[in-house]
Scaffold this active site. Structure first.
Site, PDB file in Angstrom:
ATOM      1  N   GLU A  66      -5.457  -8.569   1.209  1.00 33.27           N
ATOM      2  CA  GLU A  66      -5.860  -8.338   2.670  1.00 33.27           C
ATOM      3  C   GLU A  66      -7.300  -7.921   2.571  1.00 33.27           C
ATOM      4  O   GLU A  66      -7.870  -7.248   1.648  1.00 33.27           O
ATOM      5  CB  GLU A  66      -5.058  -7.032   3.109  1.00 33.27           C
ATOM      6  CG  GLU A  66      -3.713  -7.294   3.650  1.00 33.27           C
ATOM      7  CD  GLU A  66      -2.969  -6.046   4.173  1.00 33.27           C
ATOM      8  OE1 GLU A  66      -3.865  -4.977   4.662  1.00 33.27           O
ATOM      9  OE2 GLU A  66      -1.980  -5.953   4.199  1.00 33.27           O
ATOM     10  N   GLU A 125       0.807  -1.312  -0.184  1.00 36.66           N
ATOM     11  CA  GLU A 125       0.109   0.128  -0.049  1.00 36.66           C
ATOM     12  C   GLU A 125       0.537   1.312   0.047  1.00 36.66           C
ATOM     13  O   GLU A 125       0.762   1.999   1.128  1.00 36.66           O
ATOM     14  CB  GLU A 125      -0.927   0.193   1.278  1.00 36.66           C
ATOM     15  CG  GLU A 125      -1.827  -1.061   1.066  1.00 36.66           C
ATOM     16  CD  GLU A 125      -2.877  -0.922   2.335  1.00 36.66           C
ATOM     17  OE1 GLU A 125      -2.830   0.057   3.262  1.00 36.66           O
ATOM     18  OE2 GLU A 125      -3.799  -1.941   2.247  1.00 36.66           O
TER      19      GLU A 125
HETATM   20  C1  FCB Z   1      -3.816  -2.242   5.964  1.00 41.55           C
HETATM   21  C2  FCB Z   1      -2.271  -2.557   6.221  1.00 41.55           C
HETATM   22  C3  FCB Z   1      -2.248  -3.481   7.399  1.00 41.55           C
HETATM   23  C4  FCB Z   1      -3.294  -3.623   8.409  1.00 41.55           C
HETATM   24  C5  FCB Z   1      -4.681  -3.088   7.669  1.00 41.55           C
HETATM   25  C6  FCB Z   1      -5.777  -3.068   8.872  1.00 41.55           C
HETATM   26  O1  FCB Z   1      -4.080  -0.890   5.617  1.00 41.55           O
HETATM   27  O2  FCB Z   1      -1.758  -3.005   5.189  1.00 41.55           O
HETATM   28  O3  FCB Z   1      -0.887  -3.787   7.806  1.00 41.55           O
HETATM   29  O4  FCB Z   1      -2.880  -2.457   9.480  1.00 41.55           O
HETATM   30  O5  FCB Z   1      -4.728  -2.123   7.125  1.00 41.55           O
END
Ligand code: FCB
Length: 456
Positions: free
Chosen positions: A356, A168
């Site tokens: 994620e 990110e």
């Molecule tokens: C994302 C991050 C991860 C975590 C989640 C909740 O942006 O990549 O490390 O903190 O959010």
């Protein structure tokens, strides 16, 4: 639940994701150098409740039991990141062999247990010594990062076949170099644009380095993405939403795909030219094998004439009276579907992996049990949206839950718990939550088919 794991096909990759600083602890053990998060988290009031990740989940010392737990949960793919300053305490130069040993142990144990390791090279923990030289705002970072990538692929590339270059970039440059709420706590447009351009160059350069060293690895990188809608359809609100979308969702993926920065929609990005050198445009592009989608919510945007640069603001979930998580993020499963559909339309995107997706809720530990029904629902509803996109032809090939263990949630400290496994940070005891048991059973479905209980 209307669907099963079988609906995704046999090759679909199920997994969980973690990040070094959020779980490892051992922040100064065995020759590790400090990272920007080690330093930032010591500043008063930088992190909620003045928490820090010095110990976190102590994964550095407990990795064996934790990887065994992954195995017990039937999790076949494990995404984790490498702490740059554990491998290279000064950011560049001499390698810390103890740091390399640690990741070798993690990788080897995963492989022994049939768990595929997926490595993120940079999940936000720049070596502090490099930050002292300007960090991501210094163009030298391209050389520093290239050296780090080269070390990692040579050390671990014989066994690790899935690599992600950055985690990110929008979040670590925006929160870390524009808003100053994440490490290293820098602010301002110049810092942000410089850091962002160098990160965009590094995400492509990292890919080129891996491919030049090995031709048997799948290379990707990850992006945050939130579906964006205007608060209503007036011209001003629609225009505001388009700008925020360019900033949050397009600014890093489009240059990677050879499309340049979206500066038509977001004029402020024209100022990036100050940091560009001849030939950079071409260097921003790289042909990734896959892109990692990280989705948590959607954003509603309104026109805000006094907001500098974008004249737009995000209207938080609590102001809209919608269902939300502990992070004050709206629960809106179709967001992940819209993201997948949109990325699939980019001609340069070959394959998408959801690297994620997950949620923090106020889990309660009662009699050694966490009945986190809201998390089970969240995951099911999002996985269902992934399936919907897949059935419509989107090339999505994996889904990773954020996250395995409750951990250090950056500026929010230990309060928001995202894990499938509860962690008592005093005793380091792990307790599998209802969501962890649900995910284990969900993943087991096809295994049950392959290995019948009673052999004929
Ligand atoms: C994302 C991050 C991860 C975590 C989640 C909740 O942006 O990549 O490390 O903190 O959010």
């Amino acid at each position: 639940m209307e669907f099963t794991k079988e609906d995704f096909g046999e090759d679909f990759k199920w997994g969980v994701s973690t990040a070094a600083y959020q779980i490892e602890g051992a922040h100064n053990s065995h020759g590790k150098g400090l990272s920007i998060w080690d330093v930032f988290s010591q500043k008063r009031r930088a992190i909620a409740n003045n928490h820090n990740g010095n110990t976190a989940c102590d994964f550095y010392n407990r990795y064996s039991e934790d990887i065994l737990l992954l195995h017990k949960l039937n999790i076949p793919n494990y995404r984790f990141s490498i702490s740059w300053s554990r491998i290279l305490p000064h950011g560049t130069g001499a390698i810390n062999s103890k740091g390399v040993d640690f990741y070798n142990h993690v990788i080897d144990l995963c492989l022994e247990l049939n768990i595929e390791p997926w490595i993120t090279l940079y999940h936000w923990d720049l070596p502090h010594e490099l930050e002292q030289k300007g960090g991501w705002t210094n163009r030298e970072v391209i050389h520093w990062f290239s050296y780090f990538v080269d070390c990692c692929i040579r050390q671990f590339g014989d066994r690790v076949k899935h690599w992600m270059i950055l985690n990110e970039p929008m979040v670590f440059t925006g929160a870390g170099y524009f808003l100053g709420v994440h490490a290293p706590g820098k602010k301002g447009l110049s810092n942000f644009l410089a850091a962002a351009h160098h990160a965009a160059l590094c995400q492509a350069e990292g890919g080129r380095i891996i491919r030049s060293v090995r031709n048997d690895c799948k290379i990707g990188t990850t992006f945050s993405y939130s579906h964006i809608e205007p608060k209503n359809n007036t011209d001003k609100n629609v225009a505001a939403a388009i700008k925020v979308d360019a900033l949050l969702n397009r600014m890093f993926i489009e240059p990677l795909l050879g499309m340049g920065y979206p500066d038509k929609e977001l004029a402020i990005l024209k100022r990036m030219e100050r940091f560009m050198q001849p030939g950079d445009e071409g260097k921003l592009a790289f042909d990734m094998d896959f892109v990692g989608l990280q989705n948590y919510t959607r954003e509603i945007v309104g026109y805000a004439p006094f907001m500098p640069f974008v004249k737009a603001k995000i209207i938080k979930a609590d102001k809209r009276k919608v269902e939300r998580t502990l992070m004050n993020w709206e629960i809106y499963p179709p967001s992940i579907y819209h993201a997948l559909k949109r990325w699939n339309e980019y001609p340069g995107v070959k394959e998408i992996v959801v690297t994620e997706n997950g949620a923090a809720f106020s889990d309660e530990l009662v009699n050694e049990n966490v009945q986190d029904v809201d998390r089970v629902n969240f995951l099911q509803d999002h996985i269902e949206q992934v399936l919907k996109a897949k059935k419509e032809g989107v090339e999505v090939s994996g889904y990773f839950v954020w996250t395995f263990l409750d951990n250090f949630e950056w500026a929010e400290g230990f309060h928001p718990r995202f894990g499938l496994v509860h962690v008592d940070f005093e005793t380091q005891k792990r307790i599998v939550k209802a969501s962890g048991n649900w995910y284990r059973e969900f993943i087991k479905q096809s295994l049950l088919k392959e290995i019948p209980d009673a052999l004929p």
